[in-house]
Scaffold this motif. Sequence first.
Motif, PDB file in Angstrom:
ATOM      1  N   ILE A   1       0.750  -1.310   0.012  1.00  0.00           N
ATOM      2  CA  ILE A   1      -0.172   0.035   0.265  1.00  0.00           C
ATOM      3  C   ILE A   1       1.173   1.685  -0.120  1.00  0.00           C
ATOM      4  CG2 ILE A   1      -1.475   1.638   1.602  1.00  0.00           C
ATOM      5  CD1 ILE A   1      -3.187  -1.696   1.988  1.00  0.00           C
ATOM      6  N   TRP A   2       2.155   1.358   0.634  1.00  0.00           N
ATOM      7  CA  TRP A   2       2.978   2.462   0.659  1.00  0.00           C
ATOM      8  C   TRP A   2       3.433   2.384  -0.703  1.00  0.00           C
ATOM      9  CZ3 TRP A   2       8.548   2.201  -0.248  1.00  0.00           C
ATOM     10  CH2 TRP A   2       8.731   3.086   0.730  1.00  0.00           C
ATOM     11  N   LYS A   3       4.359   1.507  -1.705  1.00  0.00           N
ATOM     12  CA  LYS A   3       5.351   1.433  -2.758  1.00  0.00           C
ATOM     13  C   LYS A   3       4.123   2.012  -3.672  1.00  0.00           C
ATOM     14  CE  LYS A   3       7.776  -1.281  -5.798  1.00  0.00           C
ATOM     15  NZ  LYS A   3       8.458  -1.963  -5.514  1.00  0.00           N
ATOM     16  N   HIS A   4       2.294   1.480  -3.740  1.00  0.00           N
ATOM     17  CA  HIS A   4       2.041   1.439  -5.261  1.00  0.00           C
ATOM     18  C   HIS A   4       0.978   2.765  -4.849  1.00  0.00           C
ATOM     19  CE1 HIS A   4       3.669  -2.277  -6.670  1.00  0.00           C
ATOM     20  NE2 HIS A   4       3.503  -2.888  -5.897  1.00  0.00           N
ATOM     21  N   GLN A   5       1.413   3.950  -5.823  1.00  0.00           N
ATOM     22  CA  GLN A   5       0.357   5.041  -6.133  1.00  0.00           C
ATOM     23  C   GLN A   5      -1.054   4.336  -6.166  1.00  0.00           C
ATOM     24  OE1 GLN A   5       2.836   7.488  -6.014  1.00  0.00           O
ATOM     25  NE2 GLN A   5       0.648   8.888  -5.087  1.00  0.00           N
ATOM     26  N   ASP A   6      -1.451   3.744  -7.086  1.00  0.00           N
ATOM     27  CA  ASP A   6      -2.471   3.701  -7.568  1.00  0.00           C
ATOM     28  C   ASP A   6      -3.669   3.050  -5.435  1.00  0.00           C
ATOM     29  OD1 ASP A   6      -1.643   0.890  -7.481  1.00  0.00           O
ATOM     30  OD2 ASP A   6      -2.829   0.214  -8.550  1.00  0.00           O
ATOM     31  N   LEU A   7      -2.830   2.673  -4.952  1.00  0.00           N
ATOM     32  CA  LEU A   7      -3.676   1.959  -3.534  1.00  0.00           C
ATOM     33  C   LEU A   7      -3.348   2.877  -2.185  1.00  0.00           C
ATOM     34  CD1 LEU A   7      -1.391  -1.453  -3.191  1.00  0.00           C
ATOM     35  CD2 LEU A   7      -3.836  -0.450  -3.619  1.00  0.00           C
ATOM     36  N   HIS A   8      -2.528   4.387  -2.831  1.00  0.00           N
ATOM     37  CA  HIS A   8      -2.880   5.355  -2.046  1.00  0.00           C
ATOM     38  C   HIS A   8      -4.229   6.299  -1.847  1.00  0.00           C
ATOM     39  CE1 HIS A   8       2.062   6.607  -1.980  1.00  0.00           C
ATOM     40  NE2 HIS A   8       1.152   5.041  -1.601  1.00  0.00           N
ATOM     41  N   GLU A   9      -5.162   5.546  -1.606  1.00  0.00           N
ATOM     42  CA  GLU A   9      -6.650   5.829  -1.606  1.00  0.00           C
ATOM     43  C   GLU A   9      -7.008   5.828   0.152  1.00  0.00           C
ATOM     44  OE1 GLU A   9      -8.868   3.717  -4.468  1.00  0.00           O
ATOM     45  OE2 GLU A   9      -7.914   4.679  -6.092  1.00  0.00           O
ATOM     46  N   PRO A  10      -7.919   6.772   0.344  1.00  0.00           N
ATOM     47  CA  PRO A  10      -8.864   6.642   1.576  1.00  0.00           C
ATOM     48  C   PRO A  10      -8.722   5.022   2.860  1.00  0.00           C
ATOM     49  CG  PRO A  10      -9.433   8.136   0.663  1.00  0.00           C
ATOM     50  CD  PRO A  10      -8.800   7.359  -0.297  1.00  0.00           C
ATOM     51  N   MET A  11      -9.451   4.202   1.039  1.00  0.00           N
ATOM     52  CA  MET A  11      -9.714   2.960   1.707  1.00  0.00           C
ATOM     53  C   MET A  11      -8.296   1.819   1.672  1.00  0.00           C
ATOM     54  SD  MET A  11     -11.871  -0.092  -0.159  1.00  0.00           S
ATOM     55  CE  MET A  11     -11.049  -0.088  -1.676  1.00  0.00           C
ATOM     56  N   TYR A  12      -7.441   2.258   1.158  1.00  0.00           N
ATOM     57  CA  TYR A  12      -6.490   1.515   1.324  1.00  0.00           C
ATOM     58  C   TYR A  12      -5.382   1.938   2.564  1.00  0.00           C
ATOM     59  CZ  TYR A  12      -7.487  -0.301  -2.607  1.00  0.00           C
ATOM     60  OH  TYR A  12      -8.670  -1.449  -4.087  1.00  0.00           O
ATOM     61  N   ILE A  13      -5.534   3.314   3.643  1.00  0.00           N
ATOM     62  CA  ILE A  13      -4.800   3.832   3.488  1.00  0.00           C
ATOM     63  C   ILE A  13      -5.293   3.004   4.834  1.00  0.00           C
ATOM     64  CG2 ILE A  13      -4.036   5.874   5.325  1.00  0.00           C
ATOM     65  CD1 ILE A  13      -4.537   7.249   2.376  1.00  0.00           C
ATOM     66  N   PHE A  14      -6.768   3.285   5.172  1.00  0.00           N
ATOM     67  CA  PHE A  14      -7.395   2.814   6.791  1.00  0.00           C
ATOM     68  C   PHE A  14      -6.970   1.360   6.185  1.00  0.00           C
ATOM     69  CE2 PHE A  14     -10.840   6.105   6.117  1.00  0.00           C
ATOM     70  CZ  PHE A  14     -10.048   7.182   6.859  1.00  0.00           C
ATOM     71  N   ILE A  15      -7.052   0.285   5.564  1.00  0.00           N
ATOM     72  CA  ILE A  15      -6.526  -0.804   5.470  1.00  0.00           C
ATOM     73  C   ILE A  15      -5.414  -1.139   6.102  1.00  0.00           C
ATOM     74  CG2 ILE A  15      -5.978  -2.954   4.418  1.00  0.00           C
ATOM     75  CD1 ILE A  15      -8.536  -2.315   2.514  1.00  0.00           C
ATOM     76  N   ALA A  16      -4.329  -0.149   5.678  1.00  0.00           N
ATOM     77  CA  ALA A  16      -3.123  -0.413   6.151  1.00  0.00           C
ATOM     78  C   ALA A  16      -2.217  -0.310   8.041  1.00  0.00           C
ATOM     79  CB  ALA A  16      -1.775   0.755   5.722  1.00  0.00           C
ATOM     80  N   ALA A  17      -3.831   1.044   7.966  1.00  0.00           N
ATOM     81  CA  ALA A  17      -3.428   1.330   9.329  1.00  0.00           C
ATOM     82  C   ALA A  17      -3.642   0.383  10.196  1.00  0.00           C
ATOM     83  CB  ALA A  17      -4.276   2.716   9.555  1.00  0.00           C
ATOM     84  N   LEU A  18      -5.497  -0.858   9.453  1.00  0.00           N
ATOM     85  CA  LEU A  18      -5.848  -1.913  10.728  1.00  0.00           C
ATOM     86  C   LEU A  18      -4.581  -2.727  10.655  1.00  0.00           C
ATOM     87  CD1 LEU A  18      -9.075  -2.312  11.724  1.00  0.00           C
ATOM     88  CD2 LEU A  18      -8.514  -3.983   9.383  1.00  0.00           C
ATOM     89  N   LEU A  19      -4.183  -2.630   9.436  1.00  0.00           N
ATOM     90  CA  LEU A  19      -2.604  -3.963   9.563  1.00  0.00           C
ATOM     91  C   LEU A  19      -1.764  -3.612  10.497  1.00  0.00           C
ATOM     92  CD1 LEU A  19      -2.983  -5.071   6.009  1.00  0.00           C
ATOM     93  CD2 LEU A  19      -4.146  -6.240   7.697  1.00  0.00           C
ATOM     94  N   LEU A  20      -1.120  -2.258  10.534  1.00  0.00           N
ATOM     95  CA  LEU A  20      -0.376  -1.591  10.942  1.00  0.00           C
ATOM     96  C   LEU A  20      -0.565  -1.688  12.969  1.00  0.00           C
ATOM     97  CD1 LEU A  20       1.073   1.663   9.850  1.00  0.00           C
ATOM     98  CD2 LEU A  20       2.423  -0.597  10.655  1.00  0.00           C
ATOM     99  N   ASN A  21      -2.028  -1.967  13.333  1.00  0.00           N
ATOM    100  CA  ASN A  21      -2.737  -2.312  14.598  1.00  0.00           C
ATOM    101  C   ASN A  21      -2.278  -3.273  15.105  1.00  0.00           C
ATOM    102  OD1 ASN A  21      -3.981   0.143  16.247  1.00  0.00           O
ATOM    103  ND2 ASN A  21      -5.451  -1.789  16.434  1.00  0.00           N
ATOM    104  N   ALA A  22      -2.691  -4.017  13.837  1.00  0.00           N
ATOM    105  CA  ALA A  22      -2.460  -5.626  14.453  1.00  0.00           C
ATOM    106  C   ALA A  22      -0.965  -6.221  15.249  1.00  0.00           C
ATOM    107  CB  ALA A  22      -2.660  -6.301  13.083  1.00  0.00           C
ATOM    108  N   VAL A  23      -0.107  -5.381  13.843  1.00  0.00           N
ATOM    109  CA  VAL A  23       1.293  -5.163  14.440  1.00  0.00           C
ATOM    110  C   VAL A  23       2.360  -4.864  15.696  1.00  0.00           C
ATOM    111  CG1 VAL A  23       3.496  -5.365  13.958  1.00  0.00           C
ATOM    112  CG2 VAL A  23       2.459  -5.288  12.277  1.00  0.00           C
TER     113      VAL A  23
END
Length: 311
Positions: A47-69
């Motif tokens: 999500i961080w690397k690919h520009q097409d994933l720099h959308e709110p939905m994917y940013i929230f997914i990244a936050a959710l997964l970071l939270n799990a870590v």
Amino acid sequence: MEEELNITYLVFDGHVEINKYRYLYFISFSIVYILIICSNSTIVYLIWKHQDLHEPMYIFIAALLLNAVFLSTNIYPKLLIDFLSEKQIISHQACLVQYSLFYALGSSEFLLLAAMAYDRYVSICKPLQYPTIMRKRTVSIFLAVAWLLPACQQMGLSAMSANQKLCSFSLKVIFCNNTIYKLFCVASRAVSVFGLFILSNVVVLPVIFIIFTYTRILIICYHSSKEVRKKAAQTCLPHLIVLINYFCLFIYDVITVRLEYEFSKPARLIMSLQLLVLYNPLFNPLLYGLKMKEISKHLKGLFCHHKISFY
């Protein structure tokens, strides 16, 4: 209880035959922890690397997964140390910190899921207004609230708990959670009321909001084209599965402590590991990696690239 330099120690009494299986526990949990770190970090990296994933939905997914870590890191290192130690103990202060982080990060999951539900609602129900509503600043505010609000509230609850006199020093679990309340000489009404206030703020209200938004989405989709229904199913279903799963785990944790139901030690250990420690951090990256089309595409590309490089 041990007292050295006025430090109060608590004993974890939830382990089962640790002297016999300590190395099996250590190896198994080390593997699980590595899998949690690698699986969640891989999706976050994509999500961080690919520009097409720099959308709110994917940013929230990244936050959710970071939270799990973060949540797993709050529990696993101490668990691994305990498996190799003669005594499974923790200082009262360190226990309060672990307990606070556990519930603060756990509550953040509900607020992140609420933000994701709002994002899907705007995307599907108000598509023309989406770029103006879900701006970078809006996403940043949602992320800040999701992490800071539970942390601040939990710090207040922990400060209140720290002042309670202890009459017991043995926890029937393997990490610090709500069972710390059972150590108090006298049940604190103030702690209980504030705890319920926090529960309503960061769990009940977000869940009600999520149910409302997804109900609105379903109504809109029912009157829309097949293409809109397909898009809604692809993006909303993973979030709903995660919500249902996490809500069940959270309610289990609250109810078992509040009702003071006595499970056998092996049953309590299995439920703690399966429901509160293992399932979500491993389940979420698998779900989002397979069910979210864009993430799945980049995930396949990543592994194919490494396979070609290897050969």
